[in-house]
Design a protein around this motif. Sequence first.
Motif, mmCIF file in Angstrom:
data_model
loop_
_atom_site.group_PDB
_atom_site.id
_atom_site.type_symbol
_atom_site.label_atom_id
_atom_site.label_comp_id
_atom_site.label_asym_id
_atom_site.label_seq_id
_atom_site.Cartn_x
_atom_site.Cartn_y
_atom_site.Cartn_z
ATOM 1 N N ALA A 1 11.667 10.519 -2.822
ATOM 2 C CA ALA A 1 10.885 9.767 -1.945
ATOM 3 C C ALA A 1 10.434 8.462 -2.527
ATOM 4 O O ALA A 1 10.688 7.325 -1.925
ATOM 5 C CB ALA A 1 9.847 10.390 -1.191
ATOM 6 N N SER A 2 10.094 8.530 -3.731
ATOM 7 C CA SER A 2 9.613 7.343 -4.435
ATOM 8 C C SER A 2 10.695 6.374 -4.849
ATOM 9 O O SER A 2 10.642 5.067 -4.906
ATOM 10 C CB SER A 2 8.847 7.801 -5.893
ATOM 11 O OG SER A 2 7.451 8.448 -5.351
ATOM 12 N N VAL A 3 11.784 6.904 -5.303
ATOM 13 C CA VAL A 3 13.071 6.252 -5.439
ATOM 14 C C VAL A 3 13.524 5.435 -4.232
ATOM 15 O O VAL A 3 13.518 4.004 -4.147
ATOM 16 C CB VAL A 3 14.160 7.029 -6.045
ATOM 17 C CG1 VAL A 3 15.547 6.283 -6.032
ATOM 18 C CG2 VAL A 3 13.846 7.740 -7.344
ATOM 19 N N GLY A 4 13.457 6.187 -3.135
ATOM 20 C CA GLY A 4 13.832 5.482 -1.650
ATOM 21 C C GLY A 4 12.792 4.250 -1.538
ATOM 22 O O GLY A 4 13.086 3.267 -1.155
ATOM 23 N N ALA A 5 11.517 4.566 -1.841
ATOM 24 C CA ALA A 5 10.571 3.276 -1.698
ATOM 25 C C ALA A 5 10.949 2.254 -2.665
ATOM 26 O O ALA A 5 10.473 1.078 -2.154
ATOM 27 C CB ALA A 5 8.999 4.039 -2.094
ATOM 28 N N VAL A 6 11.395 2.383 -3.822
ATOM 29 C CA VAL A 6 11.784 1.116 -4.717
ATOM 30 C C VAL A 6 12.804 0.499 -4.009
ATOM 31 O O VAL A 6 13.082 -0.820 -3.926
ATOM 32 C CB VAL A 6 12.170 1.795 -5.877
ATOM 33 C CG1 VAL A 6 12.548 0.697 -6.958
ATOM 34 C CG2 VAL A 6 10.850 2.265 -6.767
ATOM 35 N N MET B 1 0.865 -1.146 -0.012
ATOM 36 C CA MET B 1 0.038 -0.229 -0.002
ATOM 37 C C MET B 1 0.765 1.136 -0.062
ATOM 38 O O MET B 1 0.679 2.044 -0.685
ATOM 39 C CB MET B 1 -0.863 -0.022 1.267
ATOM 40 C CG MET B 1 -1.944 -1.047 1.160
ATOM 41 S SD MET B 1 -2.912 -1.089 2.599
ATOM 42 C CE MET B 1 -4.097 -2.225 2.169
ATOM 43 N N ALA B 2 1.820 1.227 0.867
ATOM 44 C CA ALA B 2 2.884 2.351 0.804
ATOM 45 C C ALA B 2 3.412 2.315 -0.401
ATOM 46 O O ALA B 2 3.630 3.779 -0.863
ATOM 47 C CB ALA B 2 3.851 2.372 2.124
ATOM 48 N N PHE B 3 3.837 1.518 -1.147
ATOM 49 C CA PHE B 3 4.297 1.593 -2.598
ATOM 50 C C PHE B 3 3.648 2.201 -3.672
ATOM 51 O O PHE B 3 3.781 3.189 -4.403
ATOM 52 C CB PHE B 3 4.940 0.160 -2.865
ATOM 53 C CG PHE B 3 5.813 0.311 -4.169
ATOM 54 C CD1 PHE B 3 7.135 0.856 -4.429
ATOM 55 C CD2 PHE B 3 5.299 -0.248 -5.539
ATOM 56 C CE1 PHE B 3 7.908 0.888 -5.449
ATOM 57 C CE2 PHE B 3 5.857 -0.163 -6.684
ATOM 58 C CZ PHE B 3 7.079 0.350 -6.562
#
Length: 615
Positions: free
Chosen positions: A514-519, A88-90
């Motif tokens: 932040a999205s790159v960190g999430a990956v 869900m966070a991703f």
Amino acid sequence: MVSAQLTLTVLMGVFLVGVVAFLSRVEDWRSYTPLVSGGGGGYGDAGAVVHREKPAGITRWLTTVDHKDIGILYGTYAVIAFAVGGLMAFGIRVQLIAPTGAVFENGFYNAILTSHGITMLFLFGTPIIAAFANYFVPLLIGADDMAFPRINAIAFWLLPPGALLIWAGFFLPDMTGAQTAWTMYTPLSAEQANPGVDLMLLGLHLTGVSATMGAINFIATIFTERDDDVSWANLDIFSWTILTQSALILFAFPLLGSALIMLLLDRNLATTFFTVDGGSPILWQHLFWFFGHPEVYILVLPPMGIVSYVIPKFSGRKLFGFKFVVYSTLAIGVLSFGVWAHHMFTTGIDPRLRASFMAVSLAIAIPSAVKTFNWITTMWNGRIRLTTPMLFCIGFVANFIIGGVTGVFLASVPVDQILHDTYYVVGHFHYVVMGAIAFAGFAGIYYWFPIFTGRMYQRTLGKAHFWLSMIGTNITFFAMLFLGYLGMPRRYATYDFNSAIAPLNMVTLMHQAASVGAVILLIGQIIFVWNLLSSWLEGPQLEDPDPWDLKETDQHGREFEWHERRITTALADGGEEEKAVTDGGVESDADDAASEPRPDGGEVVDEDGAGDTEN
């Protein structure tokens, strides 16, 4: 719509009563637990000893009351919830790559935002702690089992239906997931015409009942089931934190349950506890945060206990200032009930009240700082072994410092009025939840993996999991702190605003970072799950009952003493064990202890910083 919601609530109540009635009629839940007259809550004649073989297959897991089995059930449940909440966070991070939103419409984004928060806090955070506590607290205090094994089993089996209710809005027809955010602020949560909200509230209520039952059990177990040589003076630090957490749960969760019932009544029976007309939406905030801020410490105190327990093992020395760590734990438990209104500095409450809550919120940082300095001092000049559990503990300390310092800023009234409800709060909170609580959970899993599986994980994958998690965590949540300083509001599905708030190109860049960190985080957790499952199913059996060589530094805990007795008993019964391949084909052999690497981490850091390999 009101009648339909009322019918649904009544049916769910009837269902829960039926479940309780069924469980109360199951007479032999305890029959698979070793019963002795000296502990474990045995029943029957004083000298009676009952020995029965555990059933095999699914029957074992559905009927067990063995604290170790229930600990594994809690852990499995928590890892599944962590995966669901992480996905869900991703999805949230994918949505926010573009200012206009990349994949979801706004309603669905709000639904997964709500479910992500509730899943991580109530379905992962509390159960993963219960997993460690169920398995190891009885072993650490020398008890045969929990004080109330049946209650222990019932507390777990309330969680799966709770999760299904919380997620039900995504799967049932003519319904969507709750769109209230995890704080469920009124009047939004009271007026949102969606039966999925009612199901979520009922699911939360079940998780609260489960946590309360578990807390009573842990308190009774630690008070009454300790071995004769386990006193309050030498009770291990992990059990101290579980005891403090259980006391907090007893005061906090019943209040949340009462508030949830009041909210359900507002939604279905037209009461006015939290409505604008006749009630007070601010009342919900007071009730929720009187639970909600102790909940933060309910989640973080046992991880602090894990870190306080594991760091000395790989530093070659005892925990520095043990009594002060215990006292600071108790101080946090008391002070945590006096800080709730720092979440409400922008609601217009009396400035004198704001000042008092600001003072207590700043004061509660002191016992947390005491723990931090004790951890650092324990490692100072120690013979540090950079095993995977130790790496996660060091990562915990680093991330907790960032999360704690950013929290101190939010405890200041003038700073909070600027940063309230921005991404700064999200970054601060996630540094504590993901960067600290989850890291301590990983440290505990890796440290105790040889005990609850009898096998060793793959060291290289474990360290890859750490570095990917550490890098991903700091990229993602530091970008959020910067977004907060830019003024980016939290809980927004899109951010295609003009430059009156902040430069759009800078906000977009930070969201993309932040999205790159999430990956990176996602890749790390995939490695973790793969390592966990493959090592559990196919990893070689451990031959050495002391896989971390803790006897050398006098850090051999009670749980590993129990593990050694278990291995000895298995060998006496004619069992055979394979040698554990600890690192790419190198076999661990007790006869070659001086020349072979340790399982998971052979590096030793001396006082002068030089590294050498020893076993």
